[in-house]
Every structure is written in C-alpha cells, then in structure tokens.
Design a protein around this motif. Structure first.
Motif, PDB file in Angstrom:
ATOM      1  N   PRO A  66     117.612  35.055 -14.996  1.00  0.00           N
ATOM      2  CA  PRO A  66     117.678  34.423 -13.678  1.00  0.00           C
ATOM      3  C   PRO A  66     116.863  35.128 -12.594  1.00  0.00           C
ATOM      4  CG  PRO A  66     119.863  34.523 -14.664  1.00  0.00           C
ATOM      5  CD  PRO A  66     118.967  35.371 -15.513  1.00  0.00           C
ATOM      6  N   ILE A  67     116.470  36.392 -12.799  1.00  0.00           N
ATOM      7  CA  ILE A  67     115.759  37.088 -11.719  1.00  0.00           C
ATOM      8  C   ILE A  67     114.296  37.371 -12.064  1.00  0.00           C
ATOM      9  CG2 ILE A  67     117.843  38.154 -10.785  1.00  0.00           C
ATOM     10  CD1 ILE A  67     116.959  40.783 -12.084  1.00  0.00           C
ATOM     11  N   VAL A  68     113.823  36.878 -13.209  1.00  0.00           N
ATOM     12  CA  VAL A  68     112.411  37.092 -13.557  1.00  0.00           C
ATOM     13  C   VAL A  68     111.620  35.800 -13.407  1.00  0.00           C
ATOM     14  CG1 VAL A  68     112.933  39.012 -15.099  1.00  0.00           C
ATOM     15  CG2 VAL A  68     112.754  36.693 -16.026  1.00  0.00           C
ATOM     16  N   THR A  69     110.314  35.954 -13.248  1.00  0.00           N
ATOM     17  CA  THR A  69     109.462  34.812 -12.906  1.00  0.00           C
ATOM     18  C   THR A  69     108.421  34.478 -13.966  1.00  0.00           C
ATOM     19  OG1 THR A  69     107.889  36.273 -11.762  1.00  0.00           O
ATOM     20  CG2 THR A  69     109.687  35.357 -10.446  1.00  0.00           C
ATOM     21  N   ASN A  70     108.446  35.156 -15.103  1.00  0.00           N
ATOM     22  CA  ASN A  70     107.344  35.006 -16.057  1.00  0.00           C
ATOM     23  C   ASN A  70     107.786  34.613 -17.456  1.00  0.00           C
ATOM     24  OD1 ASN A  70     108.538  37.511 -16.654  1.00  0.00           O
ATOM     25  ND2 ASN A  70     106.625  38.380 -17.392  1.00  0.00           N
ATOM     26  N   VAL A  71     108.965  33.974 -17.585  1.00  0.00           N
ATOM     27  CA  VAL A  71     109.478  33.608 -18.903  1.00  0.00           C
ATOM     28  C   VAL A  71     109.806  32.122 -18.944  1.00  0.00           C
ATOM     29  CG1 VAL A  71     111.251  34.041 -20.650  1.00  0.00           C
ATOM     30  CG2 VAL A  71     110.459  35.923 -19.203  1.00  0.00           C
ATOM     31  N   THR A  72     109.160  31.416 -19.840  1.00  0.00           N
ATOM     32  CA  THR A  72     109.469  30.000 -20.050  1.00  0.00           C
ATOM     33  C   THR A  72     110.634  29.886 -21.031  1.00  0.00           C
ATOM     34  OG1 THR A  72     107.992  29.747 -21.945  1.00  0.00           O
ATOM     35  CG2 THR A  72     107.029  29.447 -19.735  1.00  0.00           C
ATOM     36  N   PRO A  73     111.316  28.737 -21.051  1.00  0.00           N
ATOM     37  CA  PRO A  73     112.398  28.555 -22.035  1.00  0.00           C
ATOM     38  C   PRO A  73     111.918  28.748 -23.467  1.00  0.00           C
ATOM     39  CG  PRO A  73     112.529  26.861 -20.349  1.00  0.00           C
ATOM     40  CD  PRO A  73     111.252  27.608 -20.105  1.00  0.00           C
ATOM     41  N   ARG A 114     122.536  47.178 -11.142  1.00  0.00           N
ATOM     42  CA  ARG A 114     122.344  45.739 -11.361  1.00  0.00           C
ATOM     43  C   ARG A 114     122.468  44.964 -10.048  1.00  0.00           C
ATOM     44  NH1 ARG A 114     121.062  41.485 -11.445  1.00  0.00           N
ATOM     45  NH2 ARG A 114     121.111  39.850 -13.039  1.00  0.00           N
ATOM     46  N   ALA A 115     123.430  45.336  -9.221  1.00  0.00           N
ATOM     47  CA  ALA A 115     123.566  44.684  -7.916  1.00  0.00           C
ATOM     48  C   ALA A 115     122.344  44.956  -7.044  1.00  0.00           C
ATOM     49  CB  ALA A 115     124.840  45.173  -7.215  1.00  0.00           C
ATOM     50  N   ALA A 116     121.744  46.150  -7.214  1.00  0.00           N
ATOM     51  CA  ALA A 116     120.580  46.508  -6.400  1.00  0.00           C
ATOM     52  C   ALA A 116     119.375  45.640  -6.750  1.00  0.00           C
ATOM     53  CB  ALA A 116     120.244  47.986  -6.596  1.00  0.00           C
ATOM     54  N   VAL A 117     119.102  45.432  -8.047  1.00  0.00           N
ATOM     55  CA  VAL A 117     117.947  44.601  -8.390  1.00  0.00           C
ATOM     56  C   VAL A 117     118.197  43.143  -8.036  1.00  0.00           C
ATOM     57  CG1 VAL A 117     117.104  46.180 -10.172  1.00  0.00           C
ATOM     58  CG2 VAL A 117     118.643  44.320 -10.825  1.00  0.00           C
ATOM     59  N   GLU A 122     116.841  38.682  -4.283  1.00  0.00           N
ATOM     60  CA  GLU A 122     117.306  37.661  -3.333  1.00  0.00           C
ATOM     61  C   GLU A 122     116.867  37.951  -1.907  1.00  0.00           C
ATOM     62  OE1 GLU A 122     121.517  37.490  -3.819  1.00  0.00           O
ATOM     63  OE2 GLU A 122     121.411  36.548  -5.803  1.00  0.00           O
ATOM     64  N   LYS A 123     116.997  39.184  -1.472  1.00  0.00           N
ATOM     65  CA  LYS A 123     116.759  39.519  -0.066  1.00  0.00           C
ATOM     66  C   LYS A 123     115.318  39.913   0.213  1.00  0.00           C
ATOM     67  CE  LYS A 123     121.142  38.921   0.826  1.00  0.00           C
ATOM     68  NZ  LYS A 123     121.595  37.749   1.617  1.00  0.00           N
ATOM     69  N   ALA A 124     114.699  40.631  -0.727  1.00  0.00           N
ATOM     70  CA  ALA A 124     113.323  41.073  -0.510  1.00  0.00           C
ATOM     71  C   ALA A 124     112.317  40.196  -1.258  1.00  0.00           C
ATOM     72  CB  ALA A 124     113.168  42.525  -0.950  1.00  0.00           C
ATOM     73  N   LYS A 125     112.834  39.244  -2.031  1.00  0.00           N
ATOM     74  CA  LYS A 125     111.980  38.330  -2.794  1.00  0.00           C
ATOM     75  C   LYS A 125     111.012  39.082  -3.710  1.00  0.00           C
ATOM     76  CE  LYS A 125     113.873  35.036  -0.411  1.00  0.00           C
ATOM     77  NZ  LYS A 125     115.056  34.342  -0.971  1.00  0.00           N
ATOM     78  N   ILE A 126     111.499  40.167  -4.315  1.00  0.00           N
ATOM     79  CA  ILE A 126     110.668  40.919  -5.248  1.00  0.00           C
ATOM     80  C   ILE A 126     110.409  40.057  -6.487  1.00  0.00           C
ATOM     81  CG2 ILE A 126     110.504  42.985  -6.681  1.00  0.00           C
ATOM     82  CD1 ILE A 126     110.390  43.532  -3.666  1.00  0.00           C
ATOM     83  N   PRO A 127     109.155  39.845  -6.863  1.00  0.00           N
ATOM     84  CA  PRO A 127     108.842  38.983  -8.012  1.00  0.00           C
ATOM     85  C   PRO A 127     109.003  39.722  -9.339  1.00  0.00           C
ATOM     86  CG  PRO A 127     106.801  39.755  -7.013  1.00  0.00           C
ATOM     87  CD  PRO A 127     107.932  40.303  -6.162  1.00  0.00           C
ATOM     88  N   PHE A 128     110.244  39.875  -9.767  1.00  0.00           N
ATOM     89  CA  PHE A 128     110.499  40.594 -11.012  1.00  0.00           C
ATOM     90  C   PHE A 128     109.943  39.842 -12.215  1.00  0.00           C
ATOM     91  CE2 PHE A 128     114.025  42.671  -8.584  1.00  0.00           C
ATOM     92  CZ  PHE A 128     113.621  43.974  -8.796  1.00  0.00           C
ATOM     93  N   THR A 129     109.526  40.617 -13.207  1.00  0.00           N
ATOM     94  CA  THR A 129     109.026  40.073 -14.467  1.00  0.00           C
ATOM     95  C   THR A 129     109.621  40.863 -15.618  1.00  0.00           C
ATOM     96  OG1 THR A 129     107.108  41.558 -14.500  1.00  0.00           O
ATOM     97  CG2 THR A 129     106.824  39.415 -13.410  1.00  0.00           C
ATOM     98  N   GLY A 492     113.594  55.744 -10.925  1.00  0.00           N
ATOM     99  CA  GLY A 492     113.308  56.217  -9.577  1.00  0.00           C
ATOM    100  C   GLY A 492     113.316  55.102  -8.546  1.00  0.00           C
ATOM    101  N   LEU A 493     112.661  53.991  -8.837  1.00  0.00           N
ATOM    102  CA  LEU A 493     112.649  52.871  -7.894  1.00  0.00           C
ATOM    103  C   LEU A 493     114.049  52.305  -7.705  1.00  0.00           C
ATOM    104  CD1 LEU A 493     109.403  51.003  -9.016  1.00  0.00           C
ATOM    105  CD2 LEU A 493     109.711  52.418  -6.972  1.00  0.00           C
ATOM    106  N   THR A 494     114.817  52.249  -8.782  1.00  0.00           N
ATOM    107  CA  THR A 494     116.194  51.754  -8.693  1.00  0.00           C
ATOM    108  C   THR A 494     117.032  52.663  -7.802  1.00  0.00           C
ATOM    109  OG1 THR A 494     116.003  50.836 -10.914  1.00  0.00           O
ATOM    110  CG2 THR A 494     118.214  51.084 -10.015  1.00  0.00           C
TER     111      THR A 494
END
Length: 519
Positions: A66-73, A114-117, A122-129, A492-494
């Motif tokens: 649900p939070i990644v942008t680069n995976v098709t079904p 997990r809540a942080a990512v 949601e809030k920073a619109k980070i385009p996770f992949t 580190g980023l987390t």
C-alpha cells in the motif's frame, strides 16, 4: 530580515531535520524555521547521498504494497519478501553492535519504525518503492528480497530530499540557507533560541524549542583523526562536506551529555577515484561499491582481508570501509569473473561510473592491477589459486548445495580436507572463468556513531546529570547510543524520522498549541 521569533527552530535540513519540522507543523506549530549552514544547492545533508533505503518492521509483501509506487498486481505475484519482525530488527542492531546500544532507545526506534514510514508516505508524500535493483535477486523467475530491508525511494536520496523539500514548502516551513548556527541561547537551564550567522551578521533567534539535526563530524579531517584515529584523515567523505560537528559543540556548551561509540562510524567500500573531501551531487551513492559478496577483495599485497560472505551486504558494508582503510595504502581491489560480473549493479559498476580493470586471464589481470597499485602480483595469483582450490574442494564435498545470492547459501571455502585461514562463508564461487574484472576501492565515511544522550520517548537532549534540557531536542546522526561498531543498512533514515517526529511533537507542546498537548 525582520522575523526573529519562531515556535520551533530546527538546525539542519537533512531528512531527520525535515521530519522534525514537518512533525512540528502537523502537531500544531505555526511558525517553524530550519537553519542550514550549507547553500541551497547542498540542501538535504547526507540523506541526498543515500539510496533512500528505510529499514522497517513489516509483516511481509502485503504490508508494504500500500505504500509503494512501483509494483503492479502482476509483479506482486512474483515477489518474495519475508516478514521482518521487531525481534528481527532489534536483534540486528544489537548483534551488529555487540549488545552495546541502549536497548530502550533501540526498541523505541524499532517498534515505531512502521508507523514512521507510513507517516512519511502520507504526510510527506515520500514516493516509496520496493528496491528491486538493490535488495533483490531474480531467482527462478521470482524477485527474492534479502537482508531485512525492502523499502527505498524513487530516485534514491535525490528523490527523498526532493520530496522532503516540497513537503516543507507546502507546509510553510522556512529554510534559511548559508545560515550556520553558532550557539544556543539559554534562560536558566532552558534553551530558548539560537544565535546564527546570516548575511555576515550574528542574529539571535528566539524559539520555545530548538531541534538539533546537524549531523555528525565525519566531514572534519581534524575531528576524525581526534576521535577515530590518524588513519581516518585519508578517508573519503561520502556525503555533505558541511557535517563538521558544530551541533555537538553547541550542545556541550549548555551541558548536554555525550554518549555512544565515539570510536566508530559508518564506513563503506567507496570508489578509489571519488572526490576526497566531499560527495558528488551528481553521482552521489553510485560511488558505493557493494558487489564484494559476489567475488573477493584483496589488498595491494594480493591478500584477502575480510570474509566477503560473512553476512548479507546490508550487515557488512558499513564496517568494511574501515578494514579497507587499515590496509597498506588504504585501498583494495574487488575481483570477479564471468559468472558474477552480470550480477553487479549497473548503478555502481556501469562503464560510465567506475574505472574497470579487465583481463582475459588472471595473469593478465595481475599485470593490469600492478599498474593500478598492486605491489605483489605473485601474492595475488597465489591467493586466487588457494581460494579456488578451497572453493572447489568444498563443492566436491557438498554437491547438494546450490549457489543463491538471496540466501546464506553455505557455499564456502571451508571443508574437511582444505580450509583457508580467512574463510569466505557464503556465495563462494571459483574466480576462474574469463573475462575477469577488478575495481579499485577505498574507504568512504558516511556518518559517525558518537552523539548526544536523548530521552527515547521525547527525543529531549539529556544533561550530564541525565535530566532533560528544557527546550532542546535531537534527531538524526547526532543521536548517540544507537549504533556501535556496525550498522544495519537502511536504519539511519528511519531513526531520523522516528526521533524527528517525537521532537517535532514535543516542540508543538512547548509552543502551547499542540494537538498532542498534555492536559
């Protein structure tokens, strides 16, 4: 400039500082300022130079989709990602840190990862992949993730910082570039602002809280030599040249407690031809050379000096830079043959990225390496002969084992009849099939481990007596007691986001207008 009073001031524009500022606004602060020593072209601190990886607890592929942008079904049907639990994550940090990290601090970061990512998405619109190109191998038609981390960001660190800056702009957070923080302002025991240099003048800025996110001291050759040892003067700075320990000086001046591993740092295998004192904004993380588990590394005397297959790259790359630095001349060569060359990441080993040393025989390779600094050709050839013989003997005794870079496959150099003094514990293949490839690597320093003592629950900076310093918070690389000796990649980023969120929310409470206000 006329404004000198703010709800909250953040020192540092990296991912941790951005997370803190965004959290402060979301929690109720109406006037947040980030002050940044670097010019605008260098916004983002070390986060810009990362691959954007965020290590997090998750329950498997379905939890991350649900939070990644680069995976098709269709792609999702061919992906294998094992769950990564709290125990897994905590265990990795404590194992790599030889059980020295603060257990409460680690547990807090891990349980809230997990809540942080999710918040970032949601809030920073980070385009996770999903990090197919870095954290997965295609095996039998399936993408198999390994090493406990699967999340990255579109366009890596560049994409991460681009998204951070856009979110900050949309939330109305001001950023003053070329504005170094000089000292903290106090009233009694409380921090009430910061003195900065802006436009050549010293300016006193007032705020109900200050959040330190100014990075470590890795960009200062003098401080590296002081804390890590003289050899570290020749380490290559992997990221921003502006992390020179300023935040620690300011914090110490108001009684903050220094804790953690001041002898340790995140140091990785880095292109020997990369700039010495600064990262490259264009190539950034492409100077990383993380393909060593697929081959071997030798020093200028032709000798192996690490177990390249000790663990997944995620768990060894942050410490192997130190081992390279300690070798003669502070450099080494990574070596592969035709079987594994195709598996090297093009982002790191492309023709336009790294100087390649190629040959059609090992003897020719030895000659080529001699022109690049190899001092003992026969020593190198002897190392290859002994290594190949040990690999082949292990394969003869264990014909059932199959080479698999996505698991610890057990293919090693250690058998009943022949073992090397320094093993390769997994992924050991002979280096015997032409063409051959080598690249020269050095030590790239990413960030330092020593830092400030903070409260795990609030990210408040603690004094020498262990009490919170009112109005002062900390996140990012300045946090101490989280990593010792080594570091699990992507955490580190987390960490910067987890403690940045805490600091921002506490800042809103102090500003008196927080939706998290205690009543």
């Amino acid at each position: 400039m006329t404004q000198t009073t703010f709800d909250c001031i953040v020192v540092g524009s990296g991912h941790a500082g951005a997370s803190a500022a965004l959290a402060a606004v979301e929690a109720g602060c109406t006037d947040v300022l980030i002050v940044e020593k670097a010019p605008k072209d260098w916004a983002g601190g070390n986060g810009f130079f990362t691959a954007g990886a965020h290590r997090t607890v998750h329950s498997g592929l379905s939890d991350l989709l649900p939070i990644v942008t680069n995976v098709t079904p269709e792609q999702a049907e061919k992906i294998d990602i094992e769950p990564y639990t709290v125990d897994d994550f905590v265990g990795d940090i404590m194992r790599l840190g030889e059980n020295k990290p603060d257990a409460v601090l680690v547990n807090t970061m891990v349980t809230e990862s997990r809540a942080a990512v999710q918040w970032l998405a949601e809030k920073a619109k980070i385009p996770f992949t999903l990090s197919f190109n870095r954290q997965a191998y295609e095996m039998n038609g399936r993408q198999k993730f390994w090493g406990g981390v699967a999340l990255s960001v579109k366009n890596g660190g560049k994409g991460l910082i681009e998204a951070d800056l856009l979110a900050l702009e949309e939330k109305g957070v001001q950023i003053w570039f070329e504005t170094p923080a000089l000292k903290l302002i106090t009233e009694g025991s409380a921090v009430t602002g910061v003195v900065v240099r802006k436009g050549g003048d010293e300016v006193s800025l007032k705020a109900s809280s200050v959040i330190l996110a100014a990075g470590g001291y890795e960009s200062s050759a003098e401080l590296r030599a002081k804390h890590l040892g003289p050899a570290w003067e020749r380490a290559r700075v992997r990221g921003t040249p502006y992390n020179t320990g300023d935040g620690f000086v300011m914090a110490q001046a108001v009684g903050a407690k220094l804790v953690g591993d001041w002898l340790g740092c995140h140091s990785t295998c880095w292109d020997a031809n990369a700039p010495v004192d600064t990262g490259d904004r264009e190539r950034s993380n492409q100077f990383t050379k993380s393909g060593y588990p697929l081959g071997i590394m030798v020093n200028v005397n032709g000798q192996r000096f690490v177990d390249e297959g000790q663990d997944f790259r995620n768990y060894t790359y942050a410490k192997f830079g130190r081992q390279i630095l300690l070798q003669p001349e502070g450099c080494a060569f990574q070596v592969w043959d035709a079987d594994t060359i195709p598996l090297l990441r093009k982002e790191e080993y492309g023709d336009d990225i790294v100087e390649k040393i190629t040959a059609s025989s090992v003897e020719e390779l030895a000659d080529e390496l001699a022109e690049k600094g190899m001092q003992n050709k026969e020593g190198f050839l002897q190392t290859l002969r002994e290594y190949n013989a040990a690999v082949q003997q292990h394969r003869a005794e264990h014909p059932d084992l199959k080479w698999d870079p996505a698991v610890k496959d057990g293919l090693s150099t250690q058998s009943l009849t022949k073992s090397l003094p320094l093993p390769k514990s997994n992924w050991a293949l002979p280096i015997a099939k032409a063409p051959f490839l080598a690249v020269k690597v050095a030590c790239g320093i990413t960030f330092t481990f020593g830092g400030l003592a903070i409260s795990p629950e609030t990210a408040a900076v603690l004094s020498e007596s262990g009490e919170p310093i009112p109005g002062l918070f900390c996140t990012g690389e300045m946090v101490g007691n989280l990593y010792y000796n080594n570091y699990p990649g992507g955490s580190g980023l987390t960490s910067g986001t987890v403690f940045g969120m805490k600091a921002g929310r506490e800042a809103a409470k102090l500003a008196g207008n927080s939706k998290y206000q205690t009543v």
